[in-house]
Design a protein around this motif. Sequence first.
Motif, short mmCIF file in Angstrom:
data_model
loop_
_atom_site.label_atom_id
_atom_site.label_comp_id
_atom_site.label_asym_id
_atom_site.label_seq_id
_atom_site.Cartn_x
_atom_site.Cartn_y
_atom_site.Cartn_z
N PRO A 154 -9.99 11.51 -4.00
CA PRO A 154 -10.90 10.21 -4.17
C PRO A 154 -11.62 10.37 -5.62
CG PRO A 154 -12.06 11.91 -2.78
CD PRO A 154 -10.79 12.36 -3.02
N TYR B 73 0.71 4.03 -3.18
CA TYR B 73 0.03 5.17 -2.86
C TYR B 73 1.02 6.35 -2.93
CZ TYR B 73 -4.50 3.43 -0.99
OH TYR B 73 -5.53 2.89 -0.90
N ASN C 270 -2.29 7.73 2.60
CA ASN C 270 -2.55 8.73 1.59
C ASN C 270 -1.76 9.98 2.24
OD1 ASN C 270 -4.26 7.92 -0.67
ND2 ASN C 270 -5.77 7.75 0.88
N ARG D 34 0.84 -1.18 -0.01
CA ARG D 34 -0.09 -0.16 -0.16
C ARG D 34 0.98 1.23 -0.07
NH1 ARG D 34 -5.13 0.07 3.56
NH2 ARG D 34 -6.20 -0.65 1.48
N THR E 249 -0.84 0.33 6.96
CA THR E 249 -2.04 -0.53 6.48
C THR E 249 -3.20 0.18 6.37
OG1 THR E 249 -2.35 -1.40 8.58
CG2 THR E 249 -1.11 -2.68 7.38
N ASP E 250 -3.33 1.24 7.01
CA ASP E 250 -4.63 2.13 6.99
C ASP E 250 -4.45 3.09 5.89
OD1 ASP E 250 -6.36 4.42 7.49
OD2 ASP E 250 -7.15 3.11 9.08
N ALA E 251 -5.62 3.11 5.01
CA ALA E 251 -5.37 4.14 3.55
C ALA E 251 -5.05 5.35 3.96
CB ALA E 251 -6.73 3.64 2.73
N ALA E 252 -5.96 5.84 5.07
CA ALA E 252 -5.73 7.23 5.21
C ALA E 252 -4.20 7.69 5.69
CB ALA E 252 -6.82 7.54 6.42
N PRO F 27 -13.16 4.91 -2.96
CA PRO F 27 -13.00 4.97 -1.47
C PRO F 27 -11.52 4.59 -1.21
CG PRO F 27 -15.12 3.57 -1.94
CD PRO F 27 -14.34 4.21 -3.42
N ASP F 28 -10.94 5.11 -0.37
CA ASP F 28 -9.59 4.69 -0.07
C ASP F 28 -8.38 5.30 -0.80
OD1 ASP F 28 -10.62 3.57 2.03
OD2 ASP F 28 -10.10 1.34 1.38
N MET F 29 -8.94 6.03 -1.85
CA MET F 29 -7.95 6.93 -2.88
C MET F 29 -8.07 8.17 -2.62
SD MET F 29 -8.02 6.76 -6.90
CE MET F 29 -9.17 7.91 -7.33
#
Length: 408
Positions: free
Chosen positions: A351, A48, A238, A44, A232-235, A346-348
């Motif tokens: 977004p 990202y 990002n 990830r 591991t958390d998308a936020a 979501p998660d991008m």
Amino acid sequence: MSEKTFTFISGAGSQLSGHLERPEGTPRGWAIFAHCFTCGKDSRAAVYISRALSRAGIGVLRFDFAGTGIGGGAGEAVNFASDVDDLRAAAKAMAEAGMPPSLLVGHSLGGAAVIVAAAELPDVAAVATIGAPADLQHILRFFGQEGLDAIAREGEASVEIAGRPFLVSRGFLDAVEGIDVEKAIASLRRPVLVMHSPLDQVVGIDHASRIFLASRHPKSFISLDNADHLLTDAADANYAAAMVAAWASRFLPPLTADLPQVEIAEGVVATETLAGKFQLDVRSGEHSLIADEPASVGGLGTGFSPFELVSAGLAACTVMTMRLYADRKGFPLERASTTVQHEKVPDMMPPDRFTRTIVLDGPLSDDQRARILAIADRCPVDLTLIRGSDVQTELLGISQAADAARPA
């Protein structure tokens, strides 16, 4: 953004293959991302951050080190020295291909690797680390005494880390003893960004302090607050991606417009018609259209929604840019059309995704089609959406609004 496979010869002579994410438009620079010990090029954090840099105009190569057991070097033993050699080999191959890297970004052990590799890469202008250890001895605790004894006795042994087996060589242990990460970064004399989470349970925050103190100015530190080691958390991923992209932009050439705007547009005025809840009269000079929202959300469905208008701008700019290019090159393009769809992913971050489908009519060769398609990625509206814009707002007083509405 476009992605392609980039193949090169590793420091040990084997073939490695990675993903090269090219920015839309002329790149302002190139970068290499080094993944963490238990990760790979498709983690990830790697994906990202590479995509965030690409949006900022920086092309990125991410590949699996030979010793990960993931990429082309599967089966080779983990060896920190070979990871560093792979980074230098990748940089050399990119330079030979006309893409000399000016930025290195490393996650965890990859962060230590980019610090050491940069010492022999004078064209690298800046280095960023994420959750990097200040010393390689820290890694040894994951092997356990039994694993260390087996490596010393057999020359290499399989150890399990994060649920995955890794073949670790005695050379890795030799590198642990022979490489001083803090000394390497102290002698680097390049801009350094240190990113770390104070809650990191794998590589403690004290490692970030040691790296930061050893670094020479200009240096920066950004706390990743609630993030875990692997992001591991998308936020969290990002946020880290956005910070690296913003920081790196200070040390690379400025973005330049590939294709100038054909004509400066007049201001656009949107005024409520008072028919329905959302209907607007949108005007620019002598031209007008109706904007609205669908009936499903309370509108009358009589015109383009706001995001459809944005999509229309991208579609129109794409077709006009392709037409200008085809005419200039004398390509037999008879007719072009573009369909643009907008969605929230979501998660991008950001977004918003605009998916563009292009149709080119005419007796064009494959090369001509490819070149027209490539220029579509460089249309001014496309680059504006990809790179972001500055929006400023001011409120007119009643008398000023009346003057503005009065015919000239």
